[in-house]
Every structure is written in C-alpha cells, then in structure tokens.
Enzyme design. Sequence first.
Site, PDB file in Angstrom:
ATOM      1  N   SER A 196       0.849  -1.198   0.000  1.00  0.00           N
ATOM      2  CA  SER A 196       0.000   0.000   0.000  1.00  0.00           C
ATOM      3  C   SER A 196       0.877   1.238   0.000  1.00  0.00           C
ATOM      4  O   SER A 196       1.879   1.305   0.724  1.00  0.00           O
ATOM      5  CB  SER A 196      -0.905  -0.007   1.236  1.00  0.00           C
ATOM      6  OG  SER A 196      -1.725   1.134   1.266  1.00  0.00           O
ATOM      7  N   ALA A 197       0.486   2.245  -0.789  1.00  0.00           N
ATOM      8  CA  ALA A 197       1.314   3.439  -0.962  1.00  0.00           C
ATOM      9  C   ALA A 197       1.395   4.288   0.296  1.00  0.00           C
ATOM     10  O   ALA A 197       2.452   4.848   0.614  1.00  0.00           O
ATOM     11  CB  ALA A 197       0.770   4.280  -2.118  1.00  0.00           C
ATOM     12  N   CYS A 225     -13.507   0.201  21.627  1.00  0.00           N
ATOM     13  CA  CYS A 225     -14.552   0.469  22.620  1.00  0.00           C
ATOM     14  C   CYS A 225     -15.866  -0.074  22.086  1.00  0.00           C
ATOM     15  O   CYS A 225     -16.341   0.339  21.032  1.00  0.00           O
ATOM     16  CB  CYS A 225     -14.667   1.956  22.894  1.00  0.00           C
ATOM     17  SG  CYS A 225     -15.824   2.347  24.211  1.00  0.00           S
TER      18      CYS A 225
END
Length: 400
Positions: free
Chosen positions: A212-213, A338
């Site tokens: 991924s870039a 959460c």
Amino acid sequence: MPVQRIYLDHAATTPVRPEVREAMLPYLGDDAFGNPSSGHHFGRQARAGLEAARKRVADALGAQVREILFTSGGTEADNQAVLGCAIAHCGSTDLKGAHIVSSPVEHKAVLASLHEAERLGAHTTLLPVNREGVIDLDALAILLAGRMPGGKPTIVSVMWVNNETGAIQPIAEIAARCASSGVTFHTDAVQAFGKLPVRLADLPGISLCAISAHKIGGPKGIGAIFVRERKGVHPLLHGGGQQGGLRPGTENVPGAVALGIAAELAAREQAASADRLRGIRDAAQNALLDQVPDAVVHAAGTARGPNILSISAPGTDSEAMLMHLDLSGLACASGSACSTGAVEPSHVLAAMGVPRDLAIASVRMSFGALSSPEQVPHIAHTYGHVVEKVRQLRAVLART
C-alpha cells in the site's frame, strides 16, 4: 504554552513525500490527464506514466512487470488474493470446495475476507500463534499435508509484519513449505515493504503479495498486488478488461505514479531507514520502561519490524491513554476497541494470550519520517505522566 505535537502513528499512514507529490502533478494537469485506455495523445501520455510506474513497483519488489496489478490499496489487494484464489479454485462463488488457512493475528482485511469466504461455503482454519504472535510451523505442516478437516489448503495467507506489535513471521520458511506442498501462499506485506528487504524473485513460494502506498510516503487510495500466476486468481471486479481483466476499471494514474516513486524510494532507502528507525524505537522503548518499569512490551521476545512498539501499562486502558496522550501532544494508536461502553482487547493481543488487563491497555507507537532521536525524552516523559494520570483517574472511578 503550545503543546508540542509528535506524530507516532506511521503504521497507520505516512505523510506524502515531496518527490511523490511532484511526480503526481503532471498527471493531474493539462497534458497527461487522459484515460490510459484512450489512443490519442492525452491517453498515451497517461498510459506511459502508468506503465513506467508499474515497472518501478516491479523493480522495487524484485518482480516482473506483468506480475504487478494496481489496486485501491492493501485491503482490496488482500481481498483479491484470498477470495480471488478461492473462487478460481472452485470455479464459482460457491466455495464449498475451498480451504483457506490464515492466522488470528492478521489484519482485518484478511480476517474479513475469511469471514466472507465462510459465508460462501469455504472451510477456514486459523493457525495457532505463540505468545509473541508467531505462527506454529508444526501446525502448518499438518495442515499442508491435508490431515485436518477441510483437506489440503487452497491458499495460506500470513502477514509479513504485524501492524500492531511489529512481530515478523517466518515468511521464507512458510513460502518454502507451501511451495513444496503445491499450495498458493499470500502475504500481506503492507507493514513489511520499506522496513524489511522484500525481494519476491528470491522467494518463489510467494504467489501473492499486497502493498500500500500510504505506508511508504505515498497517497491513500492506491496499492498493488503481486500475482505470480494470474490463472490462479479470479477477478472480484468486472468491467472493461484493464490490467488483463483481473483488476478492471480505469486506472488511478496519478496514484499509480505516486506508488511507483514511493516504492522506488522505499526500496532504495530500506536498509538505512530500518537502522535509523530501529535506533529510535529501541531508545524509546528503553526510555518508556525507565519511566514506567512495570510496563510490558508486546512481542519483545521475537524479531520485530524496526518501527513498531506496542506497550501496555497495568492499571490503564487504551481509550483513556490515547485521549490523554493526544491532549498532551502524542498521536498514538491502539488495537483495542470500545464496544458497548467497555474497552475490548485487540484481537492480536488476545490471540497471543496477553492477559485482558494488559491487552486493553495497549498503546502502539510507530516511528517514521517525522521521528527523530531528539523526541525520545519528551515522548517518555509524556507517556509516564499520562500513565500516572490515567491510573489515578481509574482509582477514583473504582471508589465511586
């Protein structure tokens, strides 16, 4: 006084490098903005940039140009690998004949792909991991021999570097074992590329690999998948036939150009960058433990990527820690979540057997281009101060 802000979340995303921004601009302007599938001047200019970018990515990974397909990022690449391989194996989206093997410490992009595969009928198996988060190679051997429910695996997917703890998996050994068993192997290298040597020509057992870039100084929304044998992967998208039909759709030319430059720079600078980041990370780890001696560093007993530090202070929780760290100027992350008013431990730490009280207290600091050794004393002092504050707040709440 103004808060001193320090970015410690490079594993989430990185600032775009100036060289990358400059390389993109011509493909956003008036001459090379065309559709790369168009035959006129503007399209040819775009096509030339696209293919030059593909070669840069291939060279950076030690791959062939034909083996690189551009995607919208790491998540798409992981989905394409896991689901595309299963569909190709079964010849349809009825995946009852597929067996997908992975681990419980994978990125959600892989785990969610497994859940979708299960919905479509596939059998899935998660390899056990030890307390450092490293997979059990003996369990992998049993699975590769086809001696477990589901039969011989269709594909094995194991990430190279864990995004929460930095733990490095034995990718070369996994790849070799899968190759000798004739099983397709995919690795999510999003956190590995640019931090570790990644040369796919030297690891023929890797069939599929995702990058991924925006983890290496490029923009968000662009990534790539390495596909050694295209016939073993079915497309998830259907359209005009771009990229050999395996990943159709008009290509994101500015993004691809950006990824090409970012990948080239990341590969060239990998060794020096890793040494620099490891020095900062280790200095920060020591300083944090000096401030909070009872804190626990996760995956400290195994090889880790050079830029990631996962630490828990007993008597705290990550939600409160992250809020107070941010108010104090430190931008960190956590694998905890959460849910219904309660902090739930990260799936990675839970799989590693980390006790709940520590798992819900984890904070991840990840270092990169914006990090320097001079920041370490301030980081450690701030962390120690926030731990003390959160412990006091929790003690007050416990009495009420």
